[in-house]
Design a protein around this motif. Structure first.
Motif, PDB file in Angstrom:
ATOM      1  N   UNK A   3       0.845  -1.201   0.000  1.00 53.27           N
ATOM      2  CA  UNK A   3       0.000   0.000   0.000  1.00 53.27           C
ATOM      3  C   UNK A   3       0.879   1.250   0.000  1.00 53.27           C
ATOM      4  N   UNK A   4       1.927   1.222  -0.794  1.00 53.32           N
ATOM      5  CA  UNK A   4       2.877   2.330  -0.774  1.00 53.32           C
ATOM      6  C   UNK A   4       2.303   3.630  -1.303  1.00 53.32           C
ATOM      7  N   UNK A   5       1.170   3.585  -1.974  1.00 58.61           N
ATOM      8  CA  UNK A   5       0.542   4.807  -2.456  1.00 58.61           C
ATOM      9  C   UNK A   5      -0.676   5.219  -1.654  1.00 58.61           C
ATOM     10  N   UNK A   6      -0.996   4.488  -0.583  1.00 61.06           N
ATOM     11  CA  UNK A   6      -2.195   4.778   0.210  1.00 61.06           C
ATOM     12  C   UNK A   6      -1.957   5.943   1.169  1.00 61.06           C
ATOM     13  N   UNK A   7      -3.026   6.686   1.456  1.00 61.36           N
ATOM     14  CA  UNK A   7      -2.932   7.795   2.404  1.00 61.36           C
ATOM     15  C   UNK A   7      -2.797   7.290   3.833  1.00 61.36           C
ATOM     16  N   UNK A   8      -3.532   6.252   4.184  1.00 64.51           N
ATOM     17  CA  UNK A   8      -3.467   5.655   5.516  1.00 64.51           C
ATOM     18  C   UNK A   8      -3.244   4.148   5.381  1.00 64.51           C
ATOM     19  N   UNK A   9      -2.031   3.746   5.065  1.00 64.09           N
ATOM     20  CA  UNK A   9      -1.764   2.314   4.874  1.00 64.09           C
ATOM     21  C   UNK A   9      -1.839   1.552   6.192  1.00 64.09           C
ATOM     22  N   UNK A  10      -2.040   0.237   6.073  1.00 61.55           N
ATOM     23  CA  UNK A  10      -2.097  -0.607   7.263  1.00 61.55           C
ATOM     24  C   UNK A  10      -0.728  -1.027   7.752  1.00 61.55           C
ATOM     25  N   UNK A  11       0.328  -0.589   7.083  1.00 59.67           N
ATOM     26  CA  UNK A  11       1.707  -0.869   7.487  1.00 59.67           C
ATOM     27  C   UNK A  11       2.382   0.471   7.778  1.00 59.67           C
ATOM     28  N   UNK A  12       2.871   0.666   8.993  1.00 64.84           N
ATOM     29  CA  UNK A  12       3.422   1.951   9.402  1.00 64.84           C
ATOM     30  C   UNK A  12       4.286   1.772  10.652  1.00 64.84           C
ATOM     31  N   UNK A  13       4.888   2.847  11.132  1.00 66.03           N
ATOM     32  CA  UNK A  13       5.763   2.770  12.305  1.00 66.03           C
ATOM     33  C   UNK A  13       5.345   3.749  13.392  1.00 66.03           C
ATOM     34  N   UNK A  14       5.780   3.449  14.622  1.00 69.21           N
ATOM     35  CA  UNK A  14       5.593   4.346  15.748  1.00 69.21           C
ATOM     36  C   UNK A  14       6.916   5.026  16.102  1.00 69.21           C
ATOM     37  N   UNK A  15       6.905   5.995  17.022  1.00 69.48           N
ATOM     38  CA  UNK A  15       8.119   6.725  17.374  1.00 69.48           C
ATOM     39  C   UNK A  15       9.040   5.917  18.284  1.00 69.48           C
ATOM     40  N   UNK A  16      10.246   6.382  18.446  1.00 70.44           N
ATOM     41  CA  UNK A  16      11.174   5.784  19.390  1.00 70.44           C
ATOM     42  C   UNK A  16      10.554   5.851  20.790  1.00 70.44           C
ATOM     43  N   UNK A  17      10.664   4.741  21.528  1.00 73.18           N
ATOM     44  CA  UNK A  17      10.084   4.675  22.861  1.00 73.18           C
ATOM     45  C   UNK A  17       8.733   3.984  22.884  1.00 73.18           C
ATOM     46  N   UNK A  18       8.140   3.739  21.721  1.00 74.14           N
ATOM     47  CA  UNK A  18       6.852   3.041  21.666  1.00 74.14           C
ATOM     48  C   UNK A  18       7.053   1.540  21.849  1.00 74.14           C
ATOM     49  N   UNK A  19       6.007   0.878  22.326  1.00 74.79           N
ATOM     50  CA  UNK A  19       6.090  -0.571  22.558  1.00 74.79           C
ATOM     51  C   UNK A  19       4.932  -1.270  21.861  1.00 74.79           C
TER      52      UNK A  19
END
Length: 228
Positions: free
Chosen positions: A212-228
């Motif tokens: 989904x590399x062209x999607x606005x809100x893909x289901x694959x993403x990352x959180x910030x440093x410090x997230x669990x």
């Protein structure tokens, strides 16, 4: 003996002339000020101060750089980590002083569920360092490179990492299922810590991902440093 006196009209004229002479010399105490019109934006001759109120042309504000994602939104991926991590805890954590690993228990826990991969970053240096923001993360398969977006509503916080200590961030992914769309089979995870340009590569040991590399809100993403 008879005194000769000036005619009354001559006396009156002499008195009036004397009064006019005194007025011209400055009847307000001896100082003479000439009133002048001072245009806006010029300097007054009488006071020596500027009375102008005009301003020059305004300059539109600009913004640059990438800061953190809006709450609940996602932003485009990048090869470099974003954010800052300096202060009392020490300088930012350099890629060369960090150890990278996938935490045990990562991956989709059931069929059809979203996968969660926890990445561990361990300070292998002799001094404390700090990080704040989002890492740059790419999923790579040969010539295909997918730069993941920042898709959580978490607010990044400064994380101090002592020597030997570990912090984490989370990668969420949407597994591919037949008929969903385009299948993507990553071979590796390329990670760039915040405020760094050097990367580290880990193997991808999980299922295929729905591309989904062209999607606005893909289901694959990352959180910030410090997230669990």
């Amino acid at each position: 003996m008879r005194l000769r006196t000036a005619p009354l009209a001559a006396t009156v004229a002499l008195t009036a002339g004397l009064a006019l002479t005194l007025t011209a010399c400055g009847g307000d105490g001896g100082s003479s000020r000439v009133a002048t019109d001072t245009p806006s934006g010029t300097t007054s001759a009488s006071s020596g101060t500027s009375t102008g109120t005009g301003t020059g042309p305004s300059t539109p504000g600009t913004s640059g750089g990438r800061t953190m994602a809006p709450s609940g939104g996602s932003t485009g991926g990048t090869d470099a980590g974003t954010g800052a991590g300096t202060g009392a805890a020490g300088s930012h954590c350099a890629t060369s002083q960090l150890g990278f690993a996938v935490a045990p228990g990562s991956g989709a826990q059931s069929q059809g569920s979203q996968g969660v991969v926890t990445i561990e970053l361990t300070n292998r240096g002799a001094k404390s360092c700090a990080m704040k923001g989002y890492p740059g993360v790419n999923l790579v398969d040969g010539a295909t490179k997918w730069s993941l977006t920042r898709g959580t509503s978490e607010t990044p916080k400064a994380v101090a990492v002592r020597p030997g200590a570990t912090t984490t961030f989370t990668l969420f992914y949407l597994p591919f299922h037949q008929g969903d769309g385009q299948e993507f089979k990553p071979r590796s995870i390329v990670i760039t810590p915040p405020n760094e340009t050097h990367s580290h590569t880990l193997p991808w040991d999980f299922s295929s991902v729905l591309l989904q590399d062209g999607a606005t809100h893909p289901g694959t993403y990352i959180g910030p440093i410090g997230s669990k």
